[in-house]
Design a protein around this motif. Structure first.
Motif, PDB file in Angstrom:
ATOM      1  N   VAL A   1     -53.528 -75.908   9.377  1.00 36.33           N
ATOM      2  CA  VAL A   1     -52.844 -74.747   8.801  1.00 36.33           C
ATOM      3  C   VAL A   1     -53.919 -73.856   8.188  1.00 36.33           C
ATOM      4  O   VAL A   1     -54.667 -74.289   7.309  1.00 36.33           O
ATOM      5  N   THR A   2     -53.996 -72.626   8.660  1.00 37.26           N
ATOM      6  CA  THR A   2     -54.913 -71.655   8.079  1.00 37.26           C
ATOM      7  C   THR A   2     -54.183 -70.335   7.885  1.00 37.26           C
ATOM      8  O   THR A   2     -53.502 -69.862   8.799  1.00 37.26           O
ATOM      9  N   VAL A   3     -54.312 -69.771   6.716  1.00 34.89           N
ATOM     10  CA  VAL A   3     -53.769 -68.438   6.429  1.00 34.89           C
ATOM     11  C   VAL A   3     -54.936 -67.572   5.982  1.00 34.89           C
ATOM     12  O   VAL A   3     -55.570 -67.847   4.953  1.00 34.89           O
TER      13      VAL A   3
ATOM     14  N   LEU B   1     -53.298 -63.410   9.062  1.00 31.92           N
ATOM     15  CA  LEU B   1     -53.249 -64.255  10.248  1.00 31.92           C
ATOM     16  C   LEU B   1     -52.879 -65.661   9.816  1.00 31.92           C
ATOM     17  O   LEU B   1     -53.626 -66.298   9.057  1.00 31.92           O
ATOM     18  N   THR B   2     -51.723 -66.134  10.270  1.00 29.11           N
ATOM     19  CA  THR B   2     -51.283 -67.496   9.993  1.00 29.11           C
ATOM     20  C   THR B   2     -51.371 -68.296  11.274  1.00 29.11           C
ATOM     21  O   THR B   2     -50.752 -67.953  12.288  1.00 29.11           O
ATOM     22  N   SER B   3     -52.172 -69.361  11.246  1.00 28.58           N
ATOM     23  CA  SER B   3     -52.401 -70.198  12.427  1.00 28.58           C
ATOM     24  C   SER B   3     -51.991 -71.627  12.100  1.00 28.58           C
ATOM     25  O   SER B   3     -52.469 -72.210  11.117  1.00 28.58           O
ATOM     26  N   VAL B   4     -51.104 -72.207  12.922  1.00 27.00           N
ATOM     27  CA  VAL B   4     -50.512 -73.505  12.622  1.00 27.00           C
ATOM     28  C   VAL B   4     -50.560 -74.407  13.845  1.00 27.00           C
ATOM     29  O   VAL B   4     -50.227 -73.987  14.960  1.00 27.00           O
ATOM     30  N   TRP B   5     -50.959 -75.665  13.625  1.00 27.88           N
ATOM     31  CA  TRP B   5     -50.766 -76.740  14.610  1.00 27.88           C
ATOM     32  C   TRP B   5     -49.691 -77.675  14.060  1.00 27.88           C
ATOM     33  O   TRP B   5     -49.870 -78.280  12.989  1.00 27.88           O
TER      34      TRP B   5
END
Length: 253
Positions: free
Chosen positions: A182-184, A197-201
């Protein structure tokens, strides 16, 4: 023509599908016109430099490397060798993102105010990806932001221009050290716009990789869904809503 992989079974299966020979690294760069580097990330630099030294055109998958200094070294290697080179940042060629860029560049849009970009997929060490290394930071470098959302960073810079500052928070929910899932990130663009930018696995295997982008301009609102075939919806000040998707989107730009 030829394939090399440290996993002999994978090399043989790939070669069988394409009528290629399984060879060593040295034999490969001597016997081809172009090399595709599709290894784990931390091997990219060594193999790109090897191809460049052999005078062979090279395509390298994204991300180029885990850090900017290594990327700069790779760029110097192909530039000094004078070989054709490409990197696998393919979203620029999707009709949905090309149309979004077209809308933002329209003079009717006015100033870009903000962009909200969300990217989610199931963690690629399971399901259809069959990856054996993306949960290992010594091979992948990092997790969802670098390994997956480098595509998104490229698109944001392509549409909205250079980034002047960035901050972010990360989490490692799946328990793989240094593999953020999880990166925001918050981005300030040199042109004045702000972005997140919200990136989620995640672990919802039934849900494919999906992106959603919203753009707010002074006289335009635009939203992209579905990434490959849309739809893209937009509205300029004083105009009806526009919608494009599927084949219509594919021929729009």
């Amino acid at each position: 023509v030829a394939v090399h992989d440290p996993d002999a079974a994978r090399a043989a299966a790939f070669a069988d599908r394409h009528g290629a020979a399984v060879v060593g690294e040295d034999e490969l760069v001597r016997g081809v016109d172009a090399v595709y580097v599709c290894t784990w990330t931390t091997e990219h630099a060594r193999l790109v430099e090897r191809a460049a030294a052999a005078g062979v055109a090279v395509f390298c998958e994204k991300p180029l490397a885990p850090d900017a200094a290594t990327v700069a070294r790779m760029v110097d290697a192909v530039a000094n060798a004078g070989v054709a080179n490409q990197v696998g940042l393919v979203l620029r060629f999707l009709p949905s993102f090309r149309w979004l860029r077209h809308l933002v560049a329209d003079p009717r849009a006015g100033d870009v105010l903000a962009v909200v970009f969300r990217d989610a997929q199931f963690i690629p060490d399971q399901g259809l990806y069959g990856s054996t290394w993306r949960n290992d930071h010594t091979k992948a470098g990092r997790g969802t932001l670098l390994e997956h959302s480098i595509h998104d960073v490229d698109i944001l810079r392509w549409i909205f221009g250079p980034v002047s500052s960035v901050s972010a928070t990360t989490r490692e929910v799946h328990g793989h050290p240094r593999i953020d899932d999880v990166t925001v990130a918050r981005l300030a663009f040199a042109g004045g716009a702000s972005g997140t930018l919200t990136s989620v696995w995640h672990d919802v295997l039934e849900r494919p990789s999906l992106r959603r982008v919203e753009v707010f301009c002074s006289r335009l609102y635009a939203a992209l869904e579905g990434e490959f075939v849309g739809p893209v919806r937009w509205r300029f000040t004083g105009e009806d809503e526009g919608v494009l998707g599927g084949d219509d989107l594919a021929v729009a730009v």
